[in-house]
Design a protein around this motif. Structure first.
Motif, PDB file in Angstrom:
ATOM      1  N   TYR A  81      47.213  30.489  90.168  1.00  0.00           N
ATOM      2  CA  TYR A  81      48.672  30.545  90.108  1.00  0.00           C
ATOM      3  C   TYR A  81      49.201  30.302  88.698  1.00  0.00           C
ATOM      4  CZ  TYR A  81      48.384  30.438  95.178  1.00  0.00           C
ATOM      5  OH  TYR A  81      48.096  30.737  96.487  1.00  0.00           O
ATOM      6  N   LEU A  82      48.289  30.124  87.739  1.00  0.00           N
ATOM      7  CA  LEU A  82      48.678  30.004  86.339  1.00  0.00           C
ATOM      8  C   LEU A  82      48.571  31.372  85.668  1.00  0.00           C
ATOM      9  CD1 LEU A  82      46.803  26.707  85.337  1.00  0.00           C
ATOM     10  CD2 LEU A  82      49.230  26.984  85.896  1.00  0.00           C
ATOM     11  N   ILE A  90      38.178  26.460  79.207  1.00  0.00           N
ATOM     12  CA  ILE A  90      37.457  25.376  79.883  1.00  0.00           C
ATOM     13  C   ILE A  90      36.151  25.904  80.460  1.00  0.00           C
ATOM     14  CG2 ILE A  90      37.565  23.654  81.719  1.00  0.00           C
ATOM     15  CD1 ILE A  90      40.600  23.684  81.450  1.00  0.00           C
ATOM     16  N   GLU A  91      36.227  27.017  81.129  1.00  0.00           N
ATOM     17  CA  GLU A  91      35.031  27.620  81.736  1.00  0.00           C
ATOM     18  C   GLU A  91      33.997  27.936  80.656  1.00  0.00           C
ATOM     19  OE1 GLU A  91      34.402  27.929  84.818  1.00  0.00           O
ATOM     20  OE2 GLU A  91      36.251  28.126  85.972  1.00  0.00           O
ATOM     21  N   THR A  92      34.451  28.480  79.551  1.00  0.00           N
ATOM     22  CA  THR A  92      33.528  28.839  78.467  1.00  0.00           C
ATOM     23  C   THR A  92      32.850  27.601  77.897  1.00  0.00           C
ATOM     24  OG1 THR A  92      34.856  30.778  77.882  1.00  0.00           O
ATOM     25  CG2 THR A  92      33.351  29.942  76.213  1.00  0.00           C
ATOM     26  N   GLY A 109      38.487  18.590  75.745  1.00  0.00           N
ATOM     27  CA  GLY A 109      39.419  17.615  76.309  1.00  0.00           C
ATOM     28  C   GLY A 109      40.867  17.987  76.063  1.00  0.00           C
ATOM     29  N   SER A 110      41.151  18.521  74.887  1.00  0.00           N
ATOM     30  CA  SER A 110      42.525  18.924  74.565  1.00  0.00           C
ATOM     31  C   SER A 110      42.976  20.087  75.454  1.00  0.00           C
ATOM     32  CB  SER A 110      42.619  19.324  73.090  1.00  0.00           C
ATOM     33  OG  SER A 110      42.333  18.222  72.244  1.00  0.00           O
ATOM     34  N   VAL A 111      42.074  21.041  75.671  1.00  0.00           N
ATOM     35  CA  VAL A 111      42.417  22.189  76.521  1.00  0.00           C
ATOM     36  C   VAL A 111      42.662  21.729  77.956  1.00  0.00           C
ATOM     37  CG1 VAL A 111      41.600  24.378  77.472  1.00  0.00           C
ATOM     38  CG2 VAL A 111      41.161  23.817  75.070  1.00  0.00           C
ATOM     39  N   VAL A 115      46.110  22.287  80.123  1.00  0.00           N
ATOM     40  CA  VAL A 115      46.118  23.028  81.387  1.00  0.00           C
ATOM     41  C   VAL A 115      46.548  22.121  82.537  1.00  0.00           C
ATOM     42  CG1 VAL A 115      44.706  24.311  83.046  1.00  0.00           C
ATOM     43  CG2 VAL A 115      44.359  24.652  80.590  1.00  0.00           C
ATOM     44  N   ARG A 116      46.082  20.867  82.517  1.00  0.00           N
ATOM     45  CA  ARG A 116      46.473  19.929  83.575  1.00  0.00           C
ATOM     46  C   ARG A 116      47.993  19.712  83.572  1.00  0.00           C
ATOM     47  NH1 ARG A 116      43.056  15.880  82.690  1.00  0.00           N
ATOM     48  NH2 ARG A 116      41.754  16.113  84.559  1.00  0.00           N
TER      49      ARG A 116
END
Length: 273
Positions: A81-82, A90-92, A109-111, A115-116
């Motif tokens: 939904y984003l 993050i996945e990479t 951590g920053s990413v 996203v959170r």
């Protein structure tokens, strides 16, 4: 250090140096002095692979990585939904076999934080929308004739039922479930609330009929005509999947729709919109 090896993409880089050390461990100290020529390679492996990975697993980098992995697992559905690609970084990073090097973990951590934060805003908006939809239906209940005529126990029951649904919406973090709760209230709970209130109305005064001797009238308790409420979305719509392109088609459709609604009402049902 090898526990949970499958969890980290770099862990197999330890296989070669650890295997070599296992082979060398059976040799005597004299053999190492006289014959061993791979000391530089072992020191290089220690400095460039073993020590950095050990530091990763025993320090804050591991916590950051594990948090990122948990975040992705817990929000695998919500991320859809984003905007597309928001969580790709993050996945990479989670699949990067060199994540233990440099400041890659700090970047991860920053990413995750960004996203959170974005996802929290989307979830909050979904909760607000679902709560507003439920409230749009509920606010019609306390001012209805059925509510006024119902027993206090019935009023408390339907109020509690609605409050519990709103509480579930505010506690839920999965967007599909939040939307489902709002639709469930619309399709099933709201009609059930109306039925509960209607069933809880005070019984009408009894009628009278002649007794067997034909002289003494006896009371007859009337049988109430109980209606069932049904959401309009639960009805079988005419022409489902079709396309309206002309005024004549609209007229035909409206005639069919009217017939469906009237048939439902004549079947002793109320339709909630």
């Amino acid at each position: 250090m090898r526990s949970g090896a499958a969890a980290y993409p770099f862990i197999d880089q330890l296989d070669e140096p650890i295997g070599l050390l296992a082979e060398l461990s059976s040799n005597s100290a004299a053999w190492f002095v006289e014959h061993f020529a791979g000391a530089d390679d072992l020191l290089d492996a220690k400095d460039n692979v073993i020590d950095p990975i050990k530091a990763f697993l025993n320090g804050n980098q591991r916590s950051v990585y594990d948090d990122a992995r948990s975040f992705i697992q817990a929000n695998s559905t919500n991320i859809a939904y984003l905007p597309a690609g928001v969580a790709d970084g993050i996945e990479t990073a989670l699949e990067d076999a060199q994540i233990f090097r440099g400041n890659k973990t700090a970047q991860l951590g920053s990413v995750v934080t960004a996203v959170r934060t974005q996802l929290d805003g989307v979830v909050a908006a979904e909760r607000d929308a679902a709560a507003a939809k439920i409230d749009d239906y509920w606010k019609q209940v306390p001012v209805s004739a059925a509510y006024a005529a119902a027993t206090e126990a019935a009023r408390q029951s339907v109020t509690r039922q609605t409050e519990q649904m709103l509480a579930r919406v505010q506690q839920e973090r999965q967007i599909p479930t939040i939307r489902h709760l709002a639709a469930q209230f619309d399709d099933t709970i709201y009609p059930a609330i109306l039925d509960t209130l209607e069933a809880a109305k005070a019984a009408p005064a009894p009628g009278w009929e002649d007794s067997d001797d034909g002289e003494t009238p006896v009371p007859v308790k009337p049988t109430p005509l109980v209606k069932q409420s049904i959401s309009i979305r639960k009805l079988s719509w005419p022409g489902a999947g079709g396309v309206l392109e002309t005024e004549a088609q609209v007229d035909v459709y409206l005639d069919q729709l009217r017939a469906t609604l009237l048939a439902t009402i004549n079947d002793n049902k109320r339709i909630t919109l």
